[in-house]
Motif scaffolding. Structure first.
Motif, short mmCIF file in Angstrom:
data_model
loop_
_atom_site.label_atom_id
_atom_site.label_comp_id
_atom_site.label_asym_id
_atom_site.label_seq_id
_atom_site.Cartn_x
_atom_site.Cartn_y
_atom_site.Cartn_z
N MET A 1 1.06 -1.01 0.21
CA MET A 1 0.52 -0.39 0.26
C MET A 1 0.48 1.19 0.04
O MET A 1 2.03 1.48 0.16
CB MET A 1 -1.28 0.14 0.99
N SER A 2 0.82 2.20 -0.81
CA SER A 2 1.04 3.38 -1.10
C SER A 2 1.15 4.70 -0.09
O SER A 2 0.08 4.10 0.78
CB SER A 2 1.46 4.11 -2.26
N VAL A 3 1.74 5.32 0.49
CA VAL A 3 1.76 6.52 1.21
C VAL A 3 0.10 6.96 1.20
O VAL A 3 -0.47 6.99 2.54
CB VAL A 3 2.57 7.70 1.39
N THR A 4 -0.09 7.73 -0.14
CA THR A 4 -1.12 8.61 -0.74
C THR A 4 -2.82 6.87 -0.18
O THR A 4 -3.20 7.85 0.58
CB THR A 4 -1.50 8.64 -1.85
N GLN A 5 -2.16 6.14 -1.02
CA GLN A 5 -4.17 5.21 -0.19
C GLN A 5 -3.68 4.98 1.04
O GLN A 5 -4.79 4.87 1.81
CB GLN A 5 -3.71 3.59 -0.73
N ALA A 24 -2.15 15.85 6.08
CA ALA A 24 -1.57 15.47 4.79
C ALA A 24 -0.06 15.05 4.46
O ALA A 24 1.48 15.28 5.26
CB ALA A 24 -1.84 15.81 3.41
N PRO A 25 0.80 13.49 3.78
CA PRO A 25 1.89 13.34 4.05
C PRO A 25 2.41 14.42 3.21
O PRO A 25 2.81 14.91 2.16
CB PRO A 25 2.12 12.45 3.03
#
Length: 71
Positions: A1-5, A24-25
């Motif tokens: 899983m990506s950071v955005t997901q 937010a990241p």
């Protein structure tokens, strides 16, 4: 899983529970860098080393040593 997901999933869960959304990241990246630099400088002072300009002075010593050895 990506950071955005992961961020989107956390935001969804927070909304479902009525909690504030997470930051937010990358929002606090520069703050972390500044705090890390401050702790490193503080540790240098406690150890009796100069807090700033250590890399530049080390390079200057190294280059002057090479110049004396070559000349």
């Amino acid at each position: 899983m990506s950071v955005t997901q992961q961020y989107l999933l956390d935001t969804y869960r927070a909304r479902q529970h009525g909690e504030p959304a997470p930051p937010a990241p990358g929002t606090h990246d520069w703050r972390v860098v500044r705090e890390w630099r401050g702790r490193r400088e503080f540790a240098a002072v406690l150890a009796g080393r100069p807090a700033r300009g250590r890399l530049r002075s080390a390079l200057r010593r190294r280059l002057s040593h090479r110049a004396r050895a070559a000349g």
